[in-house]
Design a protein around this motif. Sequence first.
Motif, PDB file in Angstrom:
ATOM      1  N   ALA A  63      10.513   3.248  18.378  1.00  0.00           N
ATOM      2  CA  ALA A  63      10.274   3.708  17.018  1.00  0.00           C
ATOM      3  C   ALA A  63       9.785   2.535  16.186  1.00  0.00           C
ATOM      4  CB  ALA A  63      11.559   4.278  16.420  1.00  0.00           C
ATOM      5  N   SER A  64       8.906   2.822  15.259  1.00  0.00           N
ATOM      6  CA  SER A  64       8.358   1.783  14.390  1.00  0.00           C
ATOM      7  C   SER A  64       8.837   1.993  12.962  1.00  0.00           C
ATOM      8  CB  SER A  64       6.825   1.831  14.419  1.00  0.00           C
ATOM      9  OG  SER A  64       6.286   1.048  13.385  1.00  0.00           O
ATOM     10  N   ASN A  65       9.147   0.889  12.269  1.00  0.00           N
ATOM     11  CA  ASN A  65       9.456   0.987  10.845  1.00  0.00           C
ATOM     12  C   ASN A  65       8.225   0.616  10.025  1.00  0.00           C
ATOM     13  OD1 ASN A  65       9.276  -1.784  10.987  1.00  0.00           O
ATOM     14  ND2 ASN A  65      11.354  -2.204  10.272  1.00  0.00           N
ATOM     15  N   GLN A  66       7.051   0.781  10.627  1.00  0.00           N
ATOM     16  CA  GLN A  66       5.786   0.471   9.972  1.00  0.00           C
ATOM     17  C   GLN A  66       5.633   1.329   8.725  1.00  0.00           C
ATOM     18  OE1 GLN A  66       2.997   3.040  11.058  1.00  0.00           O
ATOM     19  NE2 GLN A  66       2.250   2.547   9.033  1.00  0.00           N
ATOM     20  N   ASP A  67       5.532   0.668   7.601  1.00  0.00           N
ATOM     21  CA  ASP A  67       5.418   1.365   6.324  1.00  0.00           C
ATOM     22  C   ASP A  67       5.010   0.337   5.288  1.00  0.00           C
ATOM     23  OD1 ASP A  67       5.695   2.679   3.927  1.00  0.00           O
ATOM     24  OD2 ASP A  67       7.638   3.555   4.398  1.00  0.00           O
ATOM     25  N   LEU A  68       3.940   0.583   4.587  1.00  0.00           N
ATOM     26  CA  LEU A  68       3.466  -0.370   3.592  1.00  0.00           C
ATOM     27  C   LEU A  68       4.477  -0.576   2.472  1.00  0.00           C
ATOM     28  CD1 LEU A  68      -0.310   0.548   3.257  1.00  0.00           C
ATOM     29  CD2 LEU A  68       0.676  -1.468   4.314  1.00  0.00           C
ATOM     30  N   ASN A  69       5.411   0.353   2.315  1.00  0.00           N
ATOM     31  CA  ASN A  69       6.389   0.232   1.239  1.00  0.00           C
ATOM     32  C   ASN A  69       7.704  -0.387   1.703  1.00  0.00           C
ATOM     33  OD1 ASN A  69       4.715   1.559  -0.693  1.00  0.00           O
ATOM     34  ND2 ASN A  69       5.207   3.512   0.299  1.00  0.00           N
ATOM     35  N   ILE A  70       7.785  -0.783   2.970  1.00  0.00           N
ATOM     36  CA  ILE A  70       9.040  -1.332   3.468  1.00  0.00           C
ATOM     37  C   ILE A  70       9.352  -2.653   2.768  1.00  0.00           C
ATOM     38  CG2 ILE A  70       8.026  -2.608   5.397  1.00  0.00           C
ATOM     39  CD1 ILE A  70      10.444  -1.752   7.060  1.00  0.00           C
ATOM     40  N   PHE A 171       4.513  -7.697   8.304  1.00  0.00           N
ATOM     41  CA  PHE A 171       4.705  -7.309   9.693  1.00  0.00           C
ATOM     42  C   PHE A 171       5.714  -6.171   9.732  1.00  0.00           C
ATOM     43  CE2 PHE A 171       8.336 -10.164   9.302  1.00  0.00           C
ATOM     44  CZ  PHE A 171       9.300  -9.631  10.149  1.00  0.00           C
ATOM     45  N   TYR A 172       5.701  -5.419  10.807  1.00  0.00           N
ATOM     46  CA  TYR A 172       6.701  -4.374  10.996  1.00  0.00           C
ATOM     47  C   TYR A 172       7.374  -4.578  12.344  1.00  0.00           C
ATOM     48  CZ  TYR A 172       3.054  -1.930  13.715  1.00  0.00           C
ATOM     49  OH  TYR A 172       2.091  -1.603  14.618  1.00  0.00           O
ATOM     50  N   GLY A 190      -8.325  -4.783   5.078  1.00  0.00           N
ATOM     51  CA  GLY A 190      -8.978  -3.963   6.087  1.00  0.00           C
ATOM     52  C   GLY A 190      -8.009  -3.203   6.976  1.00  0.00           C
ATOM     53  N   VAL A 191      -6.771  -3.029   6.520  1.00  0.00           N
ATOM     54  CA  VAL A 191      -5.780  -2.340   7.335  1.00  0.00           C
ATOM     55  C   VAL A 191      -6.183  -0.880   7.531  1.00  0.00           C
ATOM     56  CG1 VAL A 191      -4.336  -1.624   5.397  1.00  0.00           C
ATOM     57  CG2 VAL A 191      -3.312  -1.953   7.632  1.00  0.00           C
ATOM     58  N   PRO A 192      -6.035  -0.326   8.731  1.00  0.00           N
ATOM     59  CA  PRO A 192      -6.352   1.090   8.927  1.00  0.00           C
ATOM     60  C   PRO A 192      -5.363   1.971   8.186  1.00  0.00           C
ATOM     61  CG  PRO A 192      -5.338   0.167  10.888  1.00  0.00           C
ATOM     62  CD  PRO A 192      -5.602  -0.986   9.962  1.00  0.00           C
ATOM     63  N   GLU A 193      -5.738   3.198   7.962  1.00  0.00           N
ATOM     64  CA  GLU A 193      -4.830   4.129   7.309  1.00  0.00           C
ATOM     65  C   GLU A 193      -3.549   4.249   8.143  1.00  0.00           C
ATOM     66  OE1 GLU A 193      -5.042   5.747   4.420  1.00  0.00           O
ATOM     67  OE2 GLU A 193      -6.866   4.603   4.039  1.00  0.00           O
ATOM     68  N   PRO A 194      -2.385   4.271   7.493  1.00  0.00           N
ATOM     69  CA  PRO A 194      -1.121   4.346   8.242  1.00  0.00           C
ATOM     70  C   PRO A 194      -1.071   5.495   9.232  1.00  0.00           C
ATOM     71  CG  PRO A 194      -0.697   3.858   5.944  1.00  0.00           C
ATOM     72  CD  PRO A 194      -2.166   4.148   6.050  1.00  0.00           C
ATOM     73  N   THR A 195      -1.755   6.600   8.946  1.00  0.00           N
ATOM     74  CA  THR A 195      -1.706   7.740   9.860  1.00  0.00           C
ATOM     75  C   THR A 195      -2.408   7.447  11.171  1.00  0.00           C
ATOM     76  OG1 THR A 195      -3.687   8.624   8.782  1.00  0.00           O
ATOM     77  CG2 THR A 195      -1.547   9.467   8.044  1.00  0.00           C
ATOM     78  N   THR A 196      -3.241   6.403  11.211  1.00  0.00           N
ATOM     79  CA  THR A 196      -3.915   6.068  12.460  1.00  0.00           C
ATOM     80  C   THR A 196      -3.097   5.095  13.283  1.00  0.00           C
ATOM     81  OG1 THR A 196      -5.151   4.163  11.597  1.00  0.00           O
ATOM     82  CG2 THR A 196      -6.139   6.337  11.298  1.00  0.00           C
ATOM     83  N   TRP A 197      -1.961   4.639  12.746  1.00  0.00           N
ATOM     84  CA  TRP A 197      -1.093   3.710  13.474  1.00  0.00           C
ATOM     85  C   TRP A 197       0.069   4.476  14.102  1.00  0.00           C
ATOM     86  CZ3 TRP A 197      -0.983  -1.800  14.001  1.00  0.00           C
ATOM     87  CH2 TRP A 197      -2.181  -2.397  13.597  1.00  0.00           C
TER      88      TRP A 197
END
Length: 215
Positions: A63-70, A171-172, A190-197
């Motif tokens: 599981a990833s905690n990848q989130d720009l708001n973290i 980083f996540y 240049g970060v991709p949209e979060p939905t593509t990660w």
Amino acid sequence: MNTTFQANITGDGNVYSNGITFRVQDSTQAGVVAPGAPIYDIFGFCVDVFHNISLGNLGYVYASNQDLNIVNPLPTDFGGHNVSPTQLTKINDLINTGYHLHQNDLLGANFDTQMRLAAIQAAIWKIEVPSKTVGVISANLNGAQFGTYQGYFTDYVAGNYTRQGDANDRFYVISDGRHQSFGVAWPIDGVPEPTTWLMMIMGFGGVGATLRRRR
């Protein structure tokens, strides 16, 4: 994974030190790979000195905690100790610098770059878990090479290096809660949209080594 470079961690002995390339595939929230889901690679560093893991065709679901708001991608060191904001800033800079170094040497052909990545990994462990003594060792290196490796490690721990990437880079962490957890760079520019990660990923494909294996 490059197994040329090693470090020593109290309680673990000699361990491989380097970043890891993961072969990953999108999965559903239940951890089931979607039919036809694309397979691709990501690169990260171990942020957990308390667990060992064998790499290969294991199919672990992370599981990833990848989130720009973290706010805090690494609240603890996985050994029950909080990671301070100062530690977090240093680790963030190292992970993102390592990511950019890796991107400039995707084939892993540059020995100096691989040495820097190994020194970054060891420095992350030392900064994150100060209760353990972490240091690089000569292992497969000659005297001159080890001197350079040790110098890089010392500089990365002290912050005496040129940081790469944007100052806002983050980083996540990816983790399955049972095996090692890894820090993955999140370059803001240049970060991709979060939905593509990745929200859930399945890894490790064909690495054929053991991360942090006792010798």
